[in-house]
Every structure is written in C-alpha cells, then in structure tokens.
Design a protein around this motif. Structure first.
Motif, PDB file in Angstrom:
ATOM      1  N   GLU A  61       0.829  -1.206   0.000  1.00  0.00           N
ATOM      2  CA  GLU A  61       0.000   0.000   0.000  1.00  0.00           C
ATOM      3  C   GLU A  61       0.866   1.260   0.000  1.00  0.00           C
ATOM      4  OE1 GLU A  61      -3.357   2.455   0.044  1.00  0.00           O
ATOM      5  OE2 GLU A  61      -3.066   0.358  -0.470  1.00  0.00           O
ATOM      6  N   ILE A  62       1.953   1.234   0.795  1.00  0.00           N
ATOM      7  CA  ILE A  62       2.857   2.392   0.839  1.00  0.00           C
ATOM      8  C   ILE A  62       3.492   2.610  -0.535  1.00  0.00           C
ATOM      9  CG2 ILE A  62       5.005   3.287   1.818  1.00  0.00           C
ATOM     10  CD1 ILE A  62       4.283   1.877   4.425  1.00  0.00           C
ATOM     11  N   LEU A  63       3.949   1.524  -1.178  1.00  0.00           N
ATOM     12  CA  LEU A  63       4.610   1.659  -2.476  1.00  0.00           C
ATOM     13  C   LEU A  63       3.615   2.049  -3.562  1.00  0.00           C
ATOM     14  CD1 LEU A  63       7.217  -1.255  -2.501  1.00  0.00           C
ATOM     15  CD2 LEU A  63       7.490   1.127  -1.809  1.00  0.00           C
ATOM     16  N   ARG A  64       2.370   1.567  -3.451  1.00  0.00           N
ATOM     17  CA  ARG A  64       1.361   1.995  -4.428  1.00  0.00           C
ATOM     18  C   ARG A  64       1.162   3.512  -4.354  1.00  0.00           C
ATOM     19  NH1 ARG A  64      -3.310   3.883  -4.503  1.00  0.00           N
ATOM     20  NH2 ARG A  64      -3.501   3.750  -2.232  1.00  0.00           N
ATOM     21  N   PHE A  65       1.086   4.019  -3.122  1.00  0.00           N
ATOM     22  CA  PHE A  65       0.958   5.465  -2.936  1.00  0.00           C
ATOM     23  C   PHE A  65       2.194   6.179  -3.480  1.00  0.00           C
ATOM     24  CE2 PHE A  65       1.716   9.189  -0.158  1.00  0.00           C
ATOM     25  CZ  PHE A  65       0.583   9.916  -0.463  1.00  0.00           C
ATOM     26  N   SER A  66       3.392   5.578  -3.268  1.00  0.00           N
ATOM     27  CA  SER A  66       4.628   6.185  -3.756  1.00  0.00           C
ATOM     28  C   SER A  66       4.638   6.277  -5.272  1.00  0.00           C
ATOM     29  CB  SER A  66       5.841   5.380  -3.271  1.00  0.00           C
ATOM     30  OG  SER A  66       5.942   5.378  -1.877  1.00  0.00           O
ATOM     31  N   VAL A  67       4.165   5.203  -5.939  1.00  0.00           N
ATOM     32  CA  VAL A  67       4.156   5.215  -7.401  1.00  0.00           C
ATOM     33  C   VAL A  67       3.170   6.269  -7.917  1.00  0.00           C
ATOM     34  CG1 VAL A  67       3.531   3.856  -9.438  1.00  0.00           C
ATOM     35  CG2 VAL A  67       4.926   2.838  -7.642  1.00  0.00           C
ATOM     36  N   GLU A  68       2.050   6.444  -7.238  1.00  0.00           N
ATOM     37  CA  GLU A  68       1.117   7.511  -7.630  1.00  0.00           C
ATOM     38  C   GLU A  68       1.802   8.875  -7.522  1.00  0.00           C
ATOM     39  OE1 GLU A  68      -2.433   7.222  -5.342  1.00  0.00           O
ATOM     40  OE2 GLU A  68      -3.161   5.430  -6.367  1.00  0.00           O
TER      41      GLU A  68
END
Length: 543
Positions: A61-68
């Motif tokens: 979830e953290i990395l998904r937010f980072s990619v956004e």
C-alpha cells in the motif's frame, strides 16, 4: 488357605487393573500433551502468517501510494520544460512529508555520448557550476564517468534531508551499474513502474555511509503518454523519473512493532538475496513463516521468526486442565472433547478474521485514501470490464477526463490541507452527480476520470456541462482557510459505440482535456474522429 488365595487373587487383579489404568493414564497424558503442542504450533504459525501478510500488504500500500506520487511528480518533466534545480526541489518537497521511505527523488535523462559535453556545459550554465558526469570507482571514490553509448545521469534531484550535504547525486551516471540499469530497461520496455532489487544507496561523491535501499523507476516518454509498441517506447523515451527508498525508513515502524512483540524478521529481494534487512529477537525458536510478495517487478521474501517469549504469550492455560483432569477417565474424555471442539472453533474464527482482514485490505488497495473514490487500478479494471461488455453487447459509452484548474496555485497559496479539502469537495460532488452504474476515479493528483455506460456523446456533453457548472458554483465556509475560494474544472470527453483499445480511448479523452486547458480552462471539449483526422469540438460555456 482359601482366604489367602482370594486375597492374593484380588491383589493380582488390583495390580493388573492398576497397571492397565497406569497405561491408559500414560497414553492419555501423551495424547493430551501432543494435542497441546499441536494447538500451540497451529496458533503460532497462523499468527506469524497473519503478521507476515499484514506487513506485505502494508508495504504494498505504501509503495502503491509512492508510485502515484512519482506519476504526479513526473509531470514536472513532461509539462514544465526547462524546470530548474531550485524549482524541482520546491515542487517535490511535499512528497517527502507524505512518503516515509522516500530518500531521494531524481530526474535521469538519457544522454547520447555525442551530446555529453554539450549537456554538461548547459547544466553548468543553468545554475550547476560544478556539474559533471561521475561514477563510483571499485573502492567507492568518485571518478569521472566512463564514455558510453548512452549515459543516464542524475540531472535534477531532491532529498528528504535538504541540509545534509552528503546527499548529492547530481551527475551520477546510473549507466555505470548494470544492476541499476536492469530495472530501468525493464521499465522502458514495459512502459510501467519497475522496482529494483536491494542495493547500497550512493548518496553522493563524499558519502560516508551507504544505507540499504531500492529504487522505483518510472519511464518518461515524449508528451507524457506511454507508446503502445515496444519499438515506439524505445524511440520516444526521454529518461527516467526515480524514487530512491531507504528500506530502514520504509519498514522501521512495522519492524519495531514486531520486535516489541517478540518477532524477528528477515526481508530480502529475490534478485539479490545477499542484501537484506534483519531484526533479531532474544531466544528465537523453530517457529517461522515465509511468504513471497511481488512489488512492482521485484519479489520480496519476508520471513518472521517467533521468540520463546512470543510463543509463551500464545499459550492457552486452559489447555492444561486436560492432564489435570485425567484423575477421572470420564472427566478426561469430556474435557478433551470440549477443548478439541473449542480449538476448532477458535481456528475457524481466526481464519474468518484473517479472511475478513484480507478482504478489507483488498478494498483499501482499490480505493483512493483521500477521496474514497476508485483509485487508478480499480478505475482501469472497471474500464476493461466495460470494453469487454461492449464486445458482447455494443452500446454507447462515454469517457470523461477531468482536471482541476490551477490546483497548484490553491496548494501554494492556501496550503496542502486546503487543497485536500478541495479534492474531497470535488469528489463528493461527482459522486452525488453520477448514476449508480457510472464510475468515478481519481487517477493521479488533481486528475479524475468518469465512465458513463449507455451514454451517448450528446448526453455525456450535457452531463459534463452540468458538472462543470456545479463545480464553479461550489462555495466554502466564510471562515477558515477556504474562505472565498472558488475553483473550476476542465473536461475532455470521448464517446464510443463499440469496443476500441483502452489506451486509444484514454488518449482521445486526454487530447480533448488538453484542448479545454489550452482554450482557457473551465470548458468541455468533445473528441470526434472524422476520416483520419482528430477533431476536437469545444463546447462554449453555458450562460
């Protein structure tokens, strides 16, 4: 004599009965302790697997937010030609506040060998007087970068700790490292974000420490649109927008919580098992659970090891009533059956809770945290479903791309908290305006999209104009940071009646949105296809 014989016979029977009871007692004791050990083992393993899954989902979830965030920040390169080093730092600074693991954000253009001297000269003229391409030697000292067919230098960068002079990767030629280039080339070929394996982070020419980390690379193409073919992606690649992450900063809160509970962790990337992070606990046991999770092309291996203290904390004292109750065979059977059934119920409840937690995590992974709308992944999944429906049952459908006008000015003048309130207000209005069959999604920053099944271009235009007017009429409280604030939205619309490629449909709506922006904002533009030419029909604002 008969009395003595009967006494001896009774004694013999008593001994046999005692021996038989002793054997039954021992057997039942062995069975009961085996049951207790099995119950404890199942419970410990289930708890470890649950904690490992929670850590994997939390990291994803953290990395998904980072990619956004990387997608949003990469727009600086696509739409702000000639952005300076100081502008880049100012415009990307807020991403570090929201992303706990992000250490460095970099723009890495592709520079041909023949253009290297001119590239370095222009960089020095544009405010970077000491700029030159460099790379670490075998001993770690900085040296001038070797000549290569293509260089991938860090041209713009911002760091979590701007006052830390050790963090300065400007000029670092990433083409020096085959390991670092592997994820970039994969990202270029696929047109998607790609994570590298774990590696020691190069902080700058004078760094004294190399923390363990990884990079997520986002390819940047001409016009900001990912070409459809691999050949076109090779031709139109401009460079890479990368986030460099510290594994320690990213996972520190979760690992501290595990250690506090008596659980050790080992985390490695599959591509480099020699580089990883390890947290140990006192008195480790043989209880451990390992899971693998794919995170943007790199598989992470997470192993959790229970300490003796953790295992002891999961013991159920009630289970020890079983051997105590062995003084009565009937009581033993009843207690044994009771605890066996109880353990089954507990395991079933635990599995139910785990399944519920996984469902909740899956829902969160498909929802935008700020607005509650469908996130980019969920929205485009629904778009694919709609296109598949059009294959079976053709019908009119419309796709709206929406972008809040001058949103950056709101953030800069009113603050990010005010910007968040504007995004939530806009999302709420969209939800109130659409039908149940329609889909509203936030696909990045201040960019939104709406799918309107069974809606023609004419009806979609009426809807878009109604929504545009409603947005312009939004008024906030007369007190607080939003006092007196108004904002508008630009809309691009593309309508179809049969299946087309998803990227093509997105491109059509995006072109129409660009025309609305270029024509003064606060407008609706409809994309139309006539012969081989794109026609963008600008709808005048209603009175």
């Amino acid at each position: 004599m008969d009395h003595l014989n009967r006494t001896a016979l009774n004694a013999s029977k008593l001994k046999k009965a005692a021996l038989g009871l002793t054997i039954v007692y021992v057997v039942l004791m062995v069975l009961s302790f085996r049951f207790i050990d099995g119950e404890r083992e199942a419970r410990v393993n289930l708890e470890l697997e649950t904690r490992a899954s929670e850590l994997a989902n939390r990291t994803a979830e953290i990395l998904r937010f980072s990619v956004e965030n990387l997608h949003a920040a990469s727009g600086l390169i696509t739409y702000m030609h000639g952005v300076t080093y100081s502008q880049f730092n100012a415009l990307t600074d807020h991403y570090f506040e929201a992303d706990p693991g992000l250490l460095i954000m970099e723009w890495q253009p592709i520079v041909k060998a023949s253009d290297r001297a001119e590239f370095e000269r222009k960089a020095r003229e544009n405010g970077l007087p000491n700029f030159q391409l460099w790379e670490p030697s075998d001993t770690g000292t900085p040296v001038v970068a070797q000549s290569r067919a293509e260089h991938v230098p860090v041209y713009l960068m911002s760091a979590r700790y701007p006052d830390d002079n050790e963090i300065n990767t400007l000029g670092l030629d990433l083409a020096w490292s085959p390991e670092r280039m592997a994820s970039k080339l994969h990202a270029r070929d696929k047109g998607v974000a790609q994570s590298s394996g774990f590696f020691p982070i190069v902080l700058g020419p004078d760094d004294t420490a190399s923390p363990l980390g990884f990079a997520i690379t986002l390819p940047v193409y001409q016009s900001g649109i990912v070409p459809e073919s691999k050949t076109a992606r090779h031709e139109k690649i401009l460079g890479y927008f990368a986030g460099v992450y510290s594994v320690q900063l990213l996972l520190e809160p979760a690992l501290e919580e595990l250690v506090k509970d008596g659980i050790g962790a080992e985390i490695y990337g599959r591509s480099n098992h020699s580089a990883g992070i390890l947290t140990a606990t006192d008195a480790p046991t043989s209880f451990e659970r390992t899971i693998e999770t794919a995170l943007y092309g790199n598989t992470w291996t997470i192993t959790l090891v229970a300490s003796q203290a953790y295992v002891n904390g999961l013991k159920d004292p009630l289970l020890y009533l079983i051997p105590i109750s062995l003084t009565s065979v009937f009581a033993l059977v009843l207690v044994f059956m009771f605890f066996e059934e109880r353990s089954k119920v507990r395991l079933k409840l635990a599995h139910g809770k785990l399944e519920q937690a996984n469902r909740q995590l899956d829902a969160l992974a498909r929802q935008d945290a700020l607005t509650g709308l469908a996130n980019r992944r969920a929205f485009f999944d629904r778009l694919d479903q709609l296109l598949n429906e059009l294959d079976r049952h053709p019908h009119p459908a419309s796709f709206l791309m929406l972008d809040l006008d001058k949103f950056k000015i709101i953030n800069d003048t009113r603050g990010h908290a005010a910007g968040d309130e504007v995004l939530k207000a806009f999302a709420s209005l969209c939800q109130e305006t659409v039908r149940k069959v329609d889909v509203v999604g936030r696909i990045g920053g201040e960019e939104f999209a709406i799918l309107l099944p069974h809606t023609s271009a004419e009806d979609a235009t009426v809807f878009a104009e109604r929504l545009r007017t409603a947005v312009a009429a939004i008024r906030f409280s007369e007190t607080g940071p939003l006092s007196g604030l108004t904002f508008t939205v630009s809309i691009g619309l593309s309508a179809i009646s049969e299946r087309i490629d998803a990227r093509t449909w997105l491109s059509q709506a995006d072109k129409a949105l660009y025309q609305s922006k270029a024509s003064g904002r606060n407008r609706v533009t409809v994309y139309q296809k006539l012969s081989n030419d794109d026609v963008l029909v600008l709808k005048p604002k209603s009175a």
